[in-house]
Design a protein around this motif. Structure first.
Motif, short mmCIF file in Angstrom:
data_model
loop_
_atom_site.label_atom_id
_atom_site.label_comp_id
_atom_site.label_asym_id
_atom_site.label_seq_id
_atom_site.Cartn_x
_atom_site.Cartn_y
_atom_site.Cartn_z
N GLY A 76 -23.49 -108.18 -116.50
CA GLY A 76 -22.72 -109.24 -116.39
C GLY A 76 -21.83 -109.43 -117.59
N ILE A 77 -20.79 -110.23 -117.66
CA ILE A 77 -19.89 -110.50 -119.03
C ILE A 77 -20.45 -111.96 -119.33
N THR A 78 -20.83 -112.00 -120.60
CA THR A 78 -21.37 -113.37 -120.91
C THR A 78 -20.06 -114.17 -121.81
N VAL A 125 -10.28 -105.21 -108.76
CA VAL A 125 -9.55 -105.55 -109.85
C VAL A 125 -10.11 -107.19 -110.25
N ASN A 126 -10.94 -107.15 -111.28
CA ASN A 126 -11.10 -108.29 -111.82
C ASN A 126 -10.42 -108.91 -112.76
N TYR A 127 -9.78 -110.10 -112.79
CA TYR A 127 -9.16 -110.74 -113.72
C TYR A 127 -9.84 -111.92 -114.21
N GLY A 130 -6.02 -113.17 -121.27
CA GLY A 130 -7.32 -112.69 -120.31
C GLY A 130 -7.53 -111.28 -120.35
N ARG A 131 -8.44 -111.02 -119.33
CA ARG A 131 -8.90 -109.57 -119.42
C ARG A 131 -8.80 -109.04 -117.71
N ILE A 132 -8.36 -107.75 -117.59
CA ILE A 132 -8.69 -106.99 -116.50
C ILE A 132 -9.97 -105.96 -116.75
N LEU A 163 -18.00 -109.43 -123.72
CA LEU A 163 -19.29 -108.96 -124.14
C LEU A 163 -20.02 -108.73 -122.97
N PHE A 164 -20.15 -107.32 -122.69
CA PHE A 164 -20.97 -107.20 -121.49
C PHE A 164 -22.31 -106.71 -121.67
N ARG A 165 -23.11 -107.62 -120.83
CA ARG A 165 -24.40 -107.68 -120.94
C ARG A 165 -25.34 -106.68 -119.90
N ILE A 168 -14.64 -99.19 -110.26
CA ILE A 168 -14.28 -98.14 -109.03
C ILE A 168 -15.77 -97.68 -108.43
N ARG A 169 -15.66 -97.67 -106.96
CA ARG A 169 -17.14 -97.40 -106.36
C ARG A 169 -17.02 -96.55 -105.19
N GLN A 170 -18.11 -95.87 -104.94
CA GLN A 170 -18.32 -95.13 -103.70
C GLN A 170 -19.24 -96.17 -103.00
N LEU A 192 -25.01 -112.74 -114.47
CA LEU A 192 -25.93 -111.59 -114.24
C LEU A 192 -26.17 -111.08 -112.81
N HIS A 193 -25.81 -109.94 -112.33
CA HIS A 193 -25.92 -109.59 -110.93
C HIS A 193 -26.33 -108.18 -110.92
N VAL A 194 -26.44 -107.78 -109.70
CA VAL A 194 -26.70 -106.23 -109.22
C VAL A 194 -25.48 -105.99 -108.40
O1 LIG Z 1 -16.06 -107.04 -116.06
C1 LIG Z 1 -16.74 -106.18 -116.14
O2 LIG Z 1 -16.69 -105.49 -117.22
C2 LIG Z 1 -17.98 -106.00 -115.19
C3 LIG Z 1 -17.37 -106.33 -113.61
C4 LIG Z 1 -18.50 -106.34 -112.52
O3 LIG Z 1 -19.90 -106.45 -112.94
C5 LIG Z 1 -18.40 -106.26 -111.29
O4 LIG Z 1 -17.17 -106.19 -111.02
O5 LIG Z 1 -19.20 -106.05 -110.56
#
Ligand SMILES: O=C(O)CCC(=O)C(=O)O
Ligand SMILES: [Fe+2]
Length: 228
Positions: free
Chosen positions: A199-201, A130-132, A217-219, A163-165, A223-225, A141-143
């Motif tokens: 990433g989010i620019t 959960v990203n705030y 702000g933004r949440i 803005l999602f890149r 969700i990942r396996q 930018l990341h993988v």
């Molecule tokens: O905030 C987003 O839309 C991307 C988040 C993201 O790339 C991540 O949590 O790895």
């Protein structure tokens, strides 16, 4: 680079932006958005002050501007890995409704992408971050590389528009696709896009709809396996 303003008023059909990367605008209704915010806030409060509290992780390149709460397993950054407990404290479980959301998102995304279709009903929601994003924050930018599984990443956006890149899997250079993620949008990246740079620019302050239940702000919930 397109600005967020360019997106205002344009139609936003669900679409595959690159093989395996699908944007589903308005996937969550207002009630689902506010319920997810309330639920995340309650979990964050329950672990406040503990080692697994929502916090700004330190990475090799400095401290992130984004606050992260890990559910299911904890995303540790030195080195990068997922752990079942952190500094002796168990990680809060991933809520059961996250699996239901993943299933529904992947049915919709699978209808738009041949690369994602095989994952409908097959992905296990093991971890959620959960990203705030407070006003002014961003994510470089990341993988997403700490999961062994090849399952897609399911991402939900609530609150301010971001803005999602999306770049390429091979290198962090462009060409990029920049897509505004608005409150309620779902985004999936899997298949050939699973290891793409992203990433989010920018986050556009004050654009959250009142129904999101976020003052500012933004949440973003990814969700990942993790395991095969
Ligand atoms: O905030 C987003 O839309 C991307 C988040 C993201 O790339 C991540 O949590 O790895
Ligand atoms: Fe990511």
């Amino acid at each position: 680079m397109p600005t967020l303003f360019d997106a205002a008023g344009l139609p936003r059909p669900p679409r595959e932006l690159a093989p395996g990367a699908v944007h589903l605008p308005g996937f969550l209704d207002a009630r689902q958005q506010s319920a997810l915010v309330t639920q995340a806030r309650e979990i964050a409060r329950s672990v406040a002050g503990t080692p697994v509290a929502m916090a700004r992780p330190r990475t090799r390149t400095g401290r992130m501007s984004v606050h992260i709460l890990s559910l299911g397993r904890h995303w540790a950054t030195n080195p990068y890995r997922y752990v079942r407990e952190f500094e002796g404290v168990p990680v809060p479980p991933i809520p059961a409704n996250y699996q239901e959301i993943v299933d529904a998102v992947l049915v919709a995304a699978g209808g738009r992408s041949a690369a994602l279709a095989p994952w409908a009903g097959r992905m296990r929601a093991e971890v959620a971050l959960v990203n705030y994003y407070p006003p002014g924050s961003r994510m470089g930018l990341h993988v997403d590389a700490d999961e062994v599984a090849e399952a897609p990443v399911v991402s939900l956006s609530i609150g301010d528009t971001a803005l999602f890149r999306l770049g390429r899997a091979e290198e962090r250079t462009g060409p990029f696709v920049d897509v505004p993620l608005i409150s309620g949008d779902a985004f999936v990246f899997g298949g050939p896009a699973r290891r793409a740079f992203h990433g989010i620019t920018q986050v556009e302050d004050g654009t959250a709809p009142a129904h999101a239940g976020l003052k500012e702000g933004r949440i973003n919930i990814t969700i990942r396996q993790v395991d095969y």
